[in-house]
Design a protein around this motif. Structure first.
Motif, PDB file in Angstrom:
ATOM      1  N   ALA A 122      27.292  13.865  10.621  1.00 47.71           N
ATOM      2  CA  ALA A 122      27.452  13.152   9.354  1.00 47.71           C
ATOM      3  C   ALA A 122      26.440  12.014   9.250  1.00 47.71           C
ATOM      4  CB  ALA A 122      28.877  12.615   9.227  1.00 47.71           C
ATOM      5  N   LEU A 123      26.223  11.303  10.361  1.00 45.03           N
ATOM      6  CA  LEU A 123      25.211  10.247  10.366  1.00 45.03           C
ATOM      7  C   LEU A 123      23.831  10.818  10.052  1.00 45.03           C
ATOM      8  CD1 LEU A 123      26.072   7.995  13.449  1.00 45.03           C
ATOM      9  CD2 LEU A 123      26.001   7.287  11.060  1.00 45.03           C
ATOM     10  N   ALA A 124      23.525  11.968  10.652  1.00 42.73           N
ATOM     11  CA  ALA A 124      22.217  12.582  10.441  1.00 42.73           C
ATOM     12  C   ALA A 124      22.031  13.029   8.998  1.00 42.73           C
ATOM     13  CB  ALA A 124      22.031  13.767  11.388  1.00 42.73           C
ATOM     14  N   GLN A 125      23.116  13.400   8.335  1.00 40.61           N
ATOM     15  CA  GLN A 125      23.031  13.845   6.954  1.00 40.61           C
ATOM     16  C   GLN A 125      22.903  12.667   5.977  1.00 40.61           C
ATOM     17  OE1 GLN A 125      22.316  16.981   7.428  1.00 40.61           O
ATOM     18  NE2 GLN A 125      23.850  17.923   6.124  1.00 40.61           N
ATOM     19  N   ILE A 126      23.718  11.640   6.197  1.00 41.29           N
ATOM     20  CA  ILE A 126      23.797  10.525   5.246  1.00 41.29           C
ATOM     21  C   ILE A 126      22.763   9.448   5.537  1.00 41.29           C
ATOM     22  CG2 ILE A 126      25.313   8.717   4.346  1.00 41.29           C
ATOM     23  CD1 ILE A 126      27.674  10.576   5.108  1.00 41.29           C
ATOM     24  N   PHE A 127      22.562   9.200   6.823  1.00 43.10           N
ATOM     25  CA  PHE A 127      21.675   8.120   7.271  1.00 43.10           C
ATOM     26  C   PHE A 127      20.730   8.721   8.303  1.00 43.10           C
ATOM     27  CE2 PHE A 127      20.896   4.805  10.511  1.00 43.10           C
ATOM     28  CZ  PHE A 127      20.398   3.777   9.725  1.00 43.10           C
ATOM     29  N   PRO A 128      19.795   9.557   7.873  1.00 42.86           N
ATOM     30  CA  PRO A 128      18.996  10.303   8.858  1.00 42.86           C
ATOM     31  C   PRO A 128      18.182   9.400   9.775  1.00 42.86           C
ATOM     32  CG  PRO A 128      18.065  10.524   6.651  1.00 42.86           C
ATOM     33  CD  PRO A 128      19.372   9.828   6.499  1.00 42.86           C
ATOM     34  N   PRO A 129      18.684   9.144  10.980  1.00 42.95           N
ATOM     35  CA  PRO A 129      17.951   8.273  11.907  1.00 42.95           C
ATOM     36  C   PRO A 129      16.928   9.065  12.712  1.00 42.95           C
ATOM     37  CG  PRO A 129      20.038   8.875  12.875  1.00 42.95           C
ATOM     38  CD  PRO A 129      19.968   9.585  11.555  1.00 42.95           C
ATOM     39  N   GLU A 130      15.960   8.375  13.227  1.00 41.72           N
ATOM     40  CA  GLU A 130      15.050   9.007  14.170  1.00 41.72           C
ATOM     41  C   GLU A 130      15.740   9.218  15.517  1.00 41.72           C
ATOM     42  OE1 GLU A 130      11.159   6.902  14.298  1.00 41.72           O
ATOM     43  OE2 GLU A 130      12.041   5.713  12.677  1.00 41.72           O
ATOM     44  N   LEU A 131      16.706   8.352  15.809  1.00 42.26           N
ATOM     45  CA  LEU A 131      17.313   8.336  17.136  1.00 42.26           C
ATOM     46  C   LEU A 131      18.772   7.917  17.055  1.00 42.26           C
ATOM     47  CD1 LEU A 131      16.889   8.332  20.304  1.00 42.26           C
ATOM     48  CD2 LEU A 131      16.342   5.904  20.069  1.00 42.26           C
ATOM     49  N   ILE A 132      19.628   8.623  17.773  1.00 40.13           N
ATOM     50  CA  ILE A 132      21.011   8.202  17.988  1.00 40.13           C
ATOM     51  C   ILE A 132      21.120   7.778  19.446  1.00 40.13           C
ATOM     52  CG2 ILE A 132      23.438   8.890  18.079  1.00 40.13           C
ATOM     53  CD1 ILE A 132      22.894  10.832  15.816  1.00 40.13           C
ATOM     54  N   VAL A 133      21.428   6.521  19.665  1.00 38.48           N
ATOM     55  CA  VAL A 133      21.563   5.982  21.021  1.00 38.48           C
ATOM     56  C   VAL A 133      23.052   5.871  21.337  1.00 38.48           C
ATOM     57  CG1 VAL A 133      21.102   4.036  22.548  1.00 38.48           C
ATOM     58  CG2 VAL A 133      19.422   4.685  20.808  1.00 38.48           C
ATOM     59  N   VAL A 134      23.465   6.435  22.464  1.00 39.84           N
ATOM     60  CA  VAL A 134      24.862   6.393  22.879  1.00 39.84           C
ATOM     61  C   VAL A 134      24.991   5.465  24.077  1.00 39.84           C
ATOM     62  CG1 VAL A 134      26.867   7.733  23.630  1.00 39.84           C
ATOM     63  CG2 VAL A 134      25.199   8.747  22.056  1.00 39.84           C
ATOM     64  N   GLY A 135      25.839   4.448  23.937  1.00 39.80           N
ATOM     65  CA  GLY A 135      26.043   3.485  25.010  1.00 39.80           C
ATOM     66  C   GLY A 135      27.506   3.236  25.265  1.00 39.80           C
ATOM     67  N   GLY A 136      27.805   2.232  26.078  1.00 42.96           N
ATOM     68  CA  GLY A 136      29.186   1.960  26.458  1.00 42.96           C
ATOM     69  C   GLY A 136      29.549   2.663  27.758  1.00 42.96           C
ATOM     70  N   ASP A 137      30.726   2.378  28.266  1.00 41.05           N
ATOM     71  CA  ASP A 137      31.152   2.929  29.558  1.00 41.05           C
ATOM     72  C   ASP A 137      31.136   4.457  29.582  1.00 41.05           C
ATOM     73  OD1 ASP A 137      31.553   0.408  30.607  1.00 41.05           O
ATOM     74  OD2 ASP A 137      33.668   0.330  30.056  1.00 41.05           O
ATOM     75  N   MET A 138      31.522   5.078  28.473  1.00 44.82           N
ATOM     76  CA  MET A 138      31.582   6.537  28.436  1.00 44.82           C
ATOM     77  C   MET A 138      30.205   7.178  28.533  1.00 44.82           C
ATOM     78  SD  MET A 138      34.750   7.621  28.192  1.00 44.82           S
ATOM     79  CE  MET A 138      34.581   9.221  27.410  1.00 44.82           C
ATOM     80  N   ALA A 139      29.162   6.469  28.114  1.00 45.58           N
ATOM     81  CA  ALA A 139      27.812   7.031  28.146  1.00 45.58           C
ATOM     82  C   ALA A 139      27.344   7.296  29.566  1.00 45.58           C
ATOM     83  CB  ALA A 139      26.834   6.082  27.451  1.00 45.58           C
ATOM     84  N   LYS A 140      27.997   6.674  30.549  1.00 40.80           N
ATOM     85  CA  LYS A 140      27.625   6.917  31.945  1.00 40.80           C
ATOM     86  C   LYS A 140      27.903   8.349  32.377  1.00 40.80           C
ATOM     87  CE  LYS A 140      28.308   2.083  33.253  1.00 40.80           C
ATOM     88  NZ  LYS A 140      29.060   1.126  34.094  1.00 40.80           N
ATOM     89  N   ALA A 141      28.666   9.072  31.565  1.00 47.10           N
ATOM     90  CA  ALA A 141      28.906  10.485  31.851  1.00 47.10           C
ATOM     91  C   ALA A 141      27.680  11.335  31.552  1.00 47.10           C
ATOM     92  CB  ALA A 141      30.100  10.990  31.034  1.00 47.10           C
ATOM     93  N   GLY A 142      26.681  10.754  30.910  1.00 42.99           N
ATOM     94  CA  GLY A 142      25.431  11.467  30.650  1.00 42.99           C
ATOM     95  C   GLY A 142      25.621  12.692  29.782  1.00 42.99           C
TER      96      GLY A 142
ATOM     97  N   GLY B 160      26.385  19.266  18.206  1.00 40.92           N
ATOM     98  CA  GLY B 160      26.939  19.005  16.885  1.00 40.92           C
ATOM     99  C   GLY B 160      25.856  18.850  15.836  1.00 40.92           C
ATOM    100  N   LEU B 161      24.752  18.213  16.205  1.00 39.98           N
ATOM    101  CA  LEU B 161      23.639  18.092  15.266  1.00 39.98           C
ATOM    102  C   LEU B 161      23.096  19.469  14.916  1.00 39.98           C
ATOM    103  CD1 LEU B 161      21.668  15.072  16.800  1.00 39.98           C
ATOM    104  CD2 LEU B 161      22.958  15.088  14.670  1.00 39.98           C
TER     105      LEU B 161
END
Length: 357
Positions: free
Chosen positions: A288-308, A318-319
């Motif tokens: 949905a972000l890519a459709q409405i707000f097409p970014p060049e990059l989606i950065v995922v952070g936070g504790d859960m991002a350590k799961a890689g 999903g994209l």
């Protein structure tokens, strides 16, 4: 404020498109005001312009759901010290500010220099309207319905900038992390809860009322579990670390989000499955972000991002499945690189904007 370290005046003039005489006058004024120093360059290089330590420092405070982190930096944005302490979510906001003040004082004392605090940035894990008022009962600093900047300025005696922690984390990643050089970026913080920050043409996009990016409270199932916001079936209920650790508690209770993620990284099949499922729930939100707000990059952070890739693979898939091909192809997905202190680093950068010379 950009830091012109190791730039001679002529180079500053070229990069800013200002006349050399104008740059020279500005530098002279800053030197006279104690904001910058000039030192002799090497060889043919002219005087090097650098931020003066005596100009003062700025600080950033990150109030999390269970912690407070304080960073302070010089006017060039260089982090000079950082400290983290646990914070009871039920404490009065005055206690939270008192704790942060004591941490900051302790850090500044370690400099062994006489410096003054010039401005302060504060990050809170709650939606904040354009006039600086929280629209949530979930603020651990207990600044509900208050003018935060006034409260913080009154306590610390300096100008303050208060923002959502997702925005500040996005600012840190954009300025010195995975988003360096990117003009349009979405940052997703997946930790105990979910936050987001949007960078549009190099600036944080807050929306008309300042509450843009509350992706965690996007309803994905109207009959789903009750969320802490009062709605049902929010994305946070399926992807947030608190929800996942509660589900995992039938196998091992008492784990923090970080410990739960460690189990997944170490190969625990149950933990991995929960995080893989979380990635698949997150995929539609990313699309949905890519459709409405097409970014060049989606950065995922936070504790859960350590799961890689255990988590990020679902976002990328999903994209591919749910976004139009041109948007999907042009949107990269990456893990955040600044680290756990990113919201405080972003708060430091916000504080620099509040400095008056």
């Amino acid at each position: 404020m950009a830091r012109p370290t190791a730039d001679v005046r002529a180079e500053i003039a070229r990069s800013t498109f200002l006349a050399a005489a104008t740059v020279s006058n500005i530098v002279n004024e800053l030197v006279a005001g104690g904001v910058v120093d000039t030192v002799a360059g090497v060889g043919r290089r002219g005087a090097i312009v650098r931020v003066a330590r005596s100009a003062g420092v700025v600080a950033g405070i990150d109030f999390g759901h269970a912690h407070v982190r304080v960073c302070f930096a010089d006017f060039g944005g260089t982090i000079l010290g950082s400290e983290r302490a646990p914070l009871d979510i039920d404490r009065d906001y005055r206690d939270g500010l008192k704790l942060a003040l004591s941490m900051l004082n302790r850090l500044v004392e370690q400099l062994h220099d006489t410096v003054s605090l010039r401005a302060l940035g504060v990050g809170l894990p709650a939606p904040i309207s354009a006039d600086g008022v929280i629209n949530s009962q979930l603020d651990p600093a207990r600044l509900n319905r208050r003018r935060h900047e006034h409260a913080v300025s009154e306590r610390f005696g300096v100008p303050a900038q208060v923002d959502n922690d997702g925005n500040l984390h996005a600012l840190a990643e954009y300025a010195q992390g995975a988003g360096l050089g990117v003009r349009r970026m979405a940052y997703l913080k997946i930790s105990s809860g979910i936050g987001a920050g949007l960078v549009l043409d190099g600036r944080i996009f807050r929306g008309r009322i300042g509450a843009a990016g509350q992706l965690g409270h996007l309803t994905i199932d109207e009959d789903g579990p009750l969320c802490r916001c009062g709605s049902r079936g929010c994305l946070e209920s399926y992807v947030g670390g608190t929800s996942l650790t509660q589900q995992f508690s039938s196998f091992e209770s008492g784990l923090t989000v970080r410990e739960f993620v460690d189990r997944a990284v170490e190969g625990d099949l149950g933990a991995r499955r929960l995080i893989e499922d979380a990635g698949r729930h997150l995929d539609r939100a990313a699309a949905a972000l890519a459709q409405i707000f097409p970014p060049e990059l989606i950065v995922v952070g936070g504790d859960m991002a350590k799961a890689g890739d255990v988590l990020l693979a679902g976002v990328r898939d999903g994209l591919r499945r749910h976004a139009l091909e041109p948007n999907a192809v042009c949107t990269e997905v990456a893990r955040a690189t600044v680290g756990a202190r990113a919201p405080a680093v972003g708060a430091v950068r916000a504080a620099l904007e509040a400095v008056t010379i």
